[in-house]
Design an enzyme around this catalytic site. Structure first.
Site, PDB file in Angstrom:
ATOM      1  N   ASN A 190       9.715  -0.602  -5.446  1.00  0.00           N
ATOM      2  CA  ASN A 190       8.652   0.229  -6.025  1.00  0.00           C
ATOM      3  C   ASN A 190       9.249   1.194  -7.047  1.00  0.00           C
ATOM      4  O   ASN A 190      10.015   2.079  -6.690  1.00  0.00           O
ATOM      5  CB  ASN A 190       7.955   0.986  -4.891  1.00  0.00           C
ATOM      6  CG  ASN A 190       6.932   1.987  -5.372  1.00  0.00           C
ATOM      7  OD1 ASN A 190       6.586   2.049  -6.540  1.00  0.00           O
ATOM      8  ND2 ASN A 190       6.449   2.786  -4.438  1.00  0.00           N
ATOM      9  N   TYR A 240       5.240  -2.420   8.279  1.00  0.00           N
ATOM     10  CA  TYR A 240       5.612  -3.561   7.440  1.00  0.00           C
ATOM     11  C   TYR A 240       4.891  -4.808   7.950  1.00  0.00           C
ATOM     12  O   TYR A 240       4.387  -5.607   7.166  1.00  0.00           O
ATOM     13  CB  TYR A 240       7.128  -3.778   7.471  1.00  0.00           C
ATOM     14  CG  TYR A 240       7.913  -2.625   6.885  1.00  0.00           C
ATOM     15  CD1 TYR A 240       8.055  -2.483   5.511  1.00  0.00           C
ATOM     16  CD2 TYR A 240       8.506  -1.678   7.708  1.00  0.00           C
ATOM     17  CE1 TYR A 240       8.772  -1.418   4.972  1.00  0.00           C
ATOM     18  CE2 TYR A 240       9.227  -0.619   7.182  1.00  0.00           C
ATOM     19  CZ  TYR A 240       9.351  -0.491   5.812  1.00  0.00           C
ATOM     20  OH  TYR A 240      10.051   0.558   5.287  1.00  0.00           O
ATOM     21  N   GLU A 257       2.892  15.280   4.770  1.00  0.00           N
ATOM     22  CA  GLU A 257       1.537  14.727   4.789  1.00  0.00           C
ATOM     23  C   GLU A 257       0.862  14.842   6.155  1.00  0.00           C
ATOM     24  O   GLU A 257      -0.265  14.392   6.327  1.00  0.00           O
ATOM     25  CB  GLU A 257       1.566  13.265   4.336  1.00  0.00           C
ATOM     26  CG  GLU A 257       1.955  13.119   2.886  1.00  0.00           C
ATOM     27  CD  GLU A 257       1.917  11.691   2.386  1.00  0.00           C
ATOM     28  OE1 GLU A 257       1.643  10.760   3.186  1.00  0.00           O
ATOM     29  OE2 GLU A 257       2.151  11.494   1.193  1.00  0.00           O
ATOM     30  N   CYS A 289       5.163   4.466  -0.900  1.00  0.00           N
ATOM     31  CA  CYS A 289       5.830   3.525  -0.004  1.00  0.00           C
ATOM     32  C   CYS A 289       6.405   4.205   1.239  1.00  0.00           C
ATOM     33  O   CYS A 289       6.703   3.536   2.227  1.00  0.00           O
ATOM     34  CB  CYS A 289       6.899   2.733  -0.752  1.00  0.00           C
ATOM     35  SG  CYS A 289       8.051   3.755  -1.675  1.00  0.00           S
ATOM     36  N   HIS A 290       6.522   5.531   1.207  1.00  0.00           N
ATOM     37  CA  HIS A 290       6.995   6.242   2.399  1.00  0.00           C
ATOM     38  C   HIS A 290       5.996   6.117   3.552  1.00  0.00           C
ATOM     39  O   HIS A 290       6.358   6.335   4.704  1.00  0.00           O
ATOM     40  CB  HIS A 290       7.270   7.726   2.083  1.00  0.00           C
ATOM     41  CG  HIS A 290       6.084   8.465   1.569  1.00  0.00           C
ATOM     42  ND1 HIS A 290       5.735   8.453   0.226  1.00  0.00           N
ATOM     43  CD2 HIS A 290       5.160   9.232   2.197  1.00  0.00           C
ATOM     44  CE1 HIS A 290       4.643   9.195   0.066  1.00  0.00           C
ATOM     45  NE2 HIS A 290       4.282   9.677   1.251  1.00  0.00           N
TER      46      HIS A 290
END
Length: 158
Positions: free
Chosen positions: A113, A92, A153, A121-122
Site C-alpha cells: 500500500n 487478513y 482510533e 492498512c493498519h
C-alpha cells in the site's frame, strides 16, 4: 537512498513523509522520528492538513487525489481496506474470503500500500486479534506505529 519528500508530518513516535506530484499524491511513507518539513506544493500542504486533522481526530476523513498504483488485485484489497470504519478492524482471513484469495496475498497487498493512513492498512490484523505484520515488517518500529494507530482510533490491540 531515501526518496525526496514534499512534506514531512510529525506524529507521536514517528513521521509521515509525503510525496505529491502536481495533481496527485504518489506516496505516504512511515519514517522514524525526524524534523518536520514544510509543504513544498499546494497539494502537499493539503495532504499535511488532512494528516494533521487525522492525528488530532481519527474520525476525520481523507479526500485526496491518489495516483493510481498497484495491480488489479492490490487495488481490490485496498478498496476493501478503505471500507473498514475507523475504530474497527478486519482480519487478513476475512478480507481473503471476501476477495476469494489467500490471507498471505492480502498481507502482501497490504504491505504494498503506497498510501498508509490514507488507505488504513493498519486496520487489518491477524486472526485471534494479534497485530500481524505491517508495511512488510513483522516487528520493531512499524509494528509500534500500527499499535499506536489502532489505539488512536479506539481499538486496543492485544
Amino acid at each position: 537512498m531515501p526518496r525526496p519528500y514534499h512534506a514531512i508530518v510529525a506524529a507521536p513516535g514517528f513521521c509521515l513523509g509525503v510525496c505529491a506530484a502536481e495533481a496527485a499524491v504518489t506516496a505516504v511513507d512511515f519514517l522514524e522520528p525526524c524534523p518536520p518539513q514544510a509543504p513544498e506544493t499546494p497539494l502537499a500542504a493539503e495532504v499535511v492538513r488532512q494528516l494533521q486533522a487525522y492525528l488530532a481526530d481519527p474520525r476525520s476523513t481523507f479526500k485526496l487525489p491518489l495516483q493510481p498504483a498497484g495491480t488489479h488485485f492490490q487495488r481490490r484489497v485496498w478498496a476493501q481496506i478503505a471500507a473498514i470504519p475507523c475504530g474497527q478492524v478486519a482480519t487478513y482471513g476475512q478480507l481473503a474470503k471476501t476477495l476469494a484469495n489467500a490471507p498471505r496475498a492480502v498481507g502482501q497487498a497490504c504491505g504494498a500500500n503506497p498510501y498508509p493512513v490514507v488507505i488504513p492498512c493498519h486496520r487489518v490484523i491477524a486472526t485471534g486479534g494479534g497485530l500481524g505484520g505491517f508495511a512488510n515488517a513483522r516487528g520493531g518500529f512499524l509494528l509500534a506505529v500500527k499499535r499506536w494507530l489502532l489505539t488512536h482510533e479506539g481499538h486496543l490491540p492485544t
